[in-house]
Structure formats: structure tokens, C-alpha cells
Design a protein around this motif. Structure first.
Motif, short mmCIF file in Angstrom:
data_model
loop_
_atom_site.label_atom_id
_atom_site.label_comp_id
_atom_site.label_asym_id
_atom_site.label_seq_id
_atom_site.Cartn_x
_atom_site.Cartn_y
_atom_site.Cartn_z
N LYS A 54 0.81 -1.21 0.00
CA LYS A 54 0.00 0.00 0.00
C LYS A 54 0.85 1.27 0.00
O LYS A 54 0.52 2.25 -0.65
N ARG A 55 1.94 1.25 0.76
CA ARG A 55 2.81 2.44 0.82
C ARG A 55 3.38 2.76 -0.56
O ARG A 55 3.39 3.91 -0.99
N TYR A 56 3.85 1.73 -1.26
CA TYR A 56 4.41 1.95 -2.60
C TYR A 56 3.31 2.30 -3.60
O TYR A 56 3.53 3.10 -4.52
N ALA A 57 2.11 1.75 -3.44
CA ALA A 57 0.99 2.06 -4.32
C ALA A 57 0.60 3.54 -4.19
O ALA A 57 0.25 4.19 -5.17
N LYS A 58 0.67 4.08 -2.97
CA LYS A 58 0.37 5.50 -2.75
C LYS A 58 1.40 6.36 -3.48
O LYS A 58 1.06 7.40 -4.05
N LYS A 59 2.66 5.94 -3.41
CA LYS A 59 3.72 6.68 -4.11
C LYS A 59 3.48 6.66 -5.62
O LYS A 59 3.69 7.64 -6.32
N GLU A 60 3.05 5.49 -6.10
CA GLU A 60 2.76 5.32 -7.53
C GLU A 60 1.71 6.34 -7.98
O GLU A 60 1.88 7.03 -8.99
N THR A 61 0.64 6.46 -7.20
CA THR A 61 -0.43 7.41 -7.52
C THR A 61 0.08 8.85 -7.43
O THR A 61 -0.18 9.67 -8.32
N ARG A 63 3.09 10.00 -7.77
CA ARG A 63 4.09 10.33 -8.80
C ARG A 63 3.53 10.23 -10.22
O ARG A 63 4.24 10.53 -11.18
N GLY A 64 2.30 9.77 -10.39
CA GLY A 64 1.70 9.68 -11.73
C GLY A 64 2.30 8.59 -12.59
O GLY A 64 2.43 8.75 -13.81
N ILE A 65 2.70 7.49 -11.96
CA ILE A 65 3.24 6.36 -12.72
C ILE A 65 2.46 5.09 -12.37
O ILE A 65 1.76 5.06 -11.37
N GLN A 66 2.56 4.09 -13.23
CA GLN A 66 1.90 2.82 -12.97
C GLN A 66 2.88 1.68 -13.20
O GLN A 66 3.52 1.60 -14.25
N PHE A 104 12.45 3.18 -9.55
CA PHE A 104 12.80 2.94 -8.15
C PHE A 104 12.91 4.26 -7.38
O PHE A 104 12.38 4.39 -6.28
N LYS A 105 13.58 5.24 -7.97
CA LYS A 105 13.75 6.53 -7.28
C LYS A 105 12.41 7.21 -7.03
O LYS A 105 12.25 7.91 -6.03
N ALA A 106 11.44 7.01 -7.91
CA ALA A 106 10.12 7.60 -7.74
C ALA A 106 9.30 6.89 -6.66
O ALA A 106 8.46 7.50 -6.01
N LEU A 107 9.57 5.60 -6.44
CA LEU A 107 8.73 4.80 -5.55
C LEU A 107 9.34 4.52 -4.17
O LEU A 107 8.61 4.18 -3.24
N ARG A 108 10.63 4.66 -4.02
CA ARG A 108 11.30 4.23 -2.79
C ARG A 108 10.85 5.00 -1.55
O ARG A 108 10.39 6.15 -1.65
N GLN A 109 11.01 4.37 -0.41
CA GLN A 109 10.75 5.02 0.87
C GLN A 109 12.00 5.84 1.25
O GLN A 109 13.12 5.37 1.08
N PRO A 110 11.82 7.05 1.76
CA PRO A 110 12.96 7.89 2.14
C PRO A 110 13.57 7.41 3.47
O PRO A 110 13.10 7.79 4.54
N ASN A 182 1.63 8.30 -16.72
CA ASN A 182 0.39 8.90 -17.20
C ASN A 182 -0.47 8.00 -18.10
O ASN A 182 -0.97 8.44 -19.12
N THR A 183 -0.67 6.77 -17.71
CA THR A 183 -1.58 5.92 -18.48
C THR A 183 -3.03 6.17 -18.07
O THR A 183 -3.94 5.80 -18.80
N ARG A 184 -3.22 6.74 -16.88
CA ARG A 184 -4.56 6.97 -16.32
C ARG A 184 -5.34 5.65 -16.23
O ARG A 184 -6.55 5.63 -16.27
#
Length: 196
Positions: A54-61, A63-66, A104-110, A182-184
Motif C-alpha cells: 500500500k505504501r508503494y501504491a500510494k507513491k505510484e499514484t 508520482r503519476g506512474i503505474q 525505483f527513485k520515484a517509488l522508494r521510501q525515504p 500517465n496511463t490513467r
């Protein structure tokens, strides 16, 4: 000052590090998309959420990536170079898979963020004798270890299941993970270009 400290503590306590659960593209049920005489294409969106990340899925949303699980089967008599011959589309727009490092850089936990747990102290007042115990250091170390391990597993899976550098032999099926911007969540399709 107390308000700032309280806000930091609430933020920290509500954002513990999350572990990573593997997506495992070989175990996923896919939805078939377009198929022609040369290549069969199936995919599945929302694989981070479905696998319990869930944490990574939130980052996905955010950051606008899938992250998309993809299955390709070569029905032709010749090998198919995925990066050169397979083109991905959403509606009429061509999609370009992101490099695993960029994804990875867009999704990783800080990980360094969890150092802020080190600010937590337990204050004990015993008849006017006040003692402060730094309880946050252990919490910080534990969260940093969990986040770093989860990030490592995510990066490993994005790298191991990257398909774009592969060649698909005649009759072969490959499953992997691709990341698009941006696949929406619109329907995906592919087109197969003949090698020049």
C-alpha cells in the motif's frame, strides 16, 4: 514550539516504514489485450496494491506512474526484439517504459526520514529528579532497516523482471514488470514493428 514538536511526532508515528511483498509476475492472472498472428499481449494494472504494498501504491499514484505486469507470447516463427519491435500505446499515444532506476527513485521510501524518530525521549520524573531516556534511537534504527530492506527488494524485482532488453524467441512467453507514466489506467495495446 510544542506544537511543532507534537506535529513532528504525530507525523512520525503515523508513518512507520513498510515492508515489501513481492509482486511475482509469473503468478499473476492477466487480462488479455490485443493479439495478432505474431504476438499475444496481456497485462495487469494495480499490482503493487494487489500484492499488499500500500505504501508503494500510494507513491505510484502521487508520482503519476503505474507499475504494470505484462505478459508477451511470440506466436511468430522468428525472434522478436522487445525494445526495438514492441511499441506500447494508451489510446493513440505511445508509451515509453521507464528505466528501473528511474522507477525505483520515484517509488522508494525515504530511509533518512526515519532518523527523526531519534528525537523521541521518554521523560521520567521521580520526586523532582528528571531522567530522559532516548527511546527513539531504536525505533529509528528499526524503521531504517525495514525501509532499506523493502527498497532493496523493490529495486531487485523491478530490475529482474524488466523485459525491454530481452529477445522473445519463437513460441516463448515472458512475464515482467514495466513502469509507465500517465496511463490513467486506460486500456493498453501494443503494435509490433518489423525489424528494418
Amino acid at each position: 514550539r510544542k506544537t511543532i514538536i507534537y506535529s513532528i511526532m504525530v507525523c512520525l508515528l503515523s508513518s512507520c516504514a513498510a515492508s515489501y511483498k513481492k509482486i511475482e509476475p509469473n503468478r499473476i492472472q492477466y487480462t488479455k489485450a490485443n493479439e495478432d498472428q505474431n504476438i499475444q499481449f496481456a497485462y495487469r494494472y494495480d499490482v503493487l496494491q494487489a500484492s499488499g504494498n500500500k505504501r508503494y501504491a500510494k507513491k505510484e499514484t502521487k508520482r503519476g506512474i503505474q507499475v504494470v505486469a505484462v505478459e508477451l507470447t511470440n506466436n511468430s516463427n522468428e525472434a522478436i526484439n522487445i525494445s526495438e519491435q514492441v511499441k506500447f500505446y494508451v489510446e493513440d499515444s505511445e508509451l515509453f517504459p521507464l528505466d528501473p532506476d528511474v522507477s525505483f527513485k520515484a517509488l522508494r521510501q525515504p530511509v533518512p526520514l526515519f532518523l527523526l524518530y531519534g528525537l523521541l525521549f521518554l521523560n521520567i520524573d521521580n520526586n523532582g529528579d528528571r531522567t530522559s531516556i532516548p527511546i527513539g534511537l531504536g525505533i529509528a534504527a528499526g524503521n531504517m532497516a525495514v525501509a532499506a530492506g523493502a527498497n532493496k527488494s523493490l529495486k531487485q524485482e523491478l530490475t529482474d523482471y524488466r523485459m525491454m532488453s530481452d529477445t522473445l524467441a519463437s513460441g516463448e512467453t515472458q512475464r515482467g514488470l514495466l513502469v509507465f507514466r500517465n496511463t490513467r489506467f486506460a486500456p493498453l495495446r501494443i503494435a509490433l514493428n518489423s525489424e528494418e
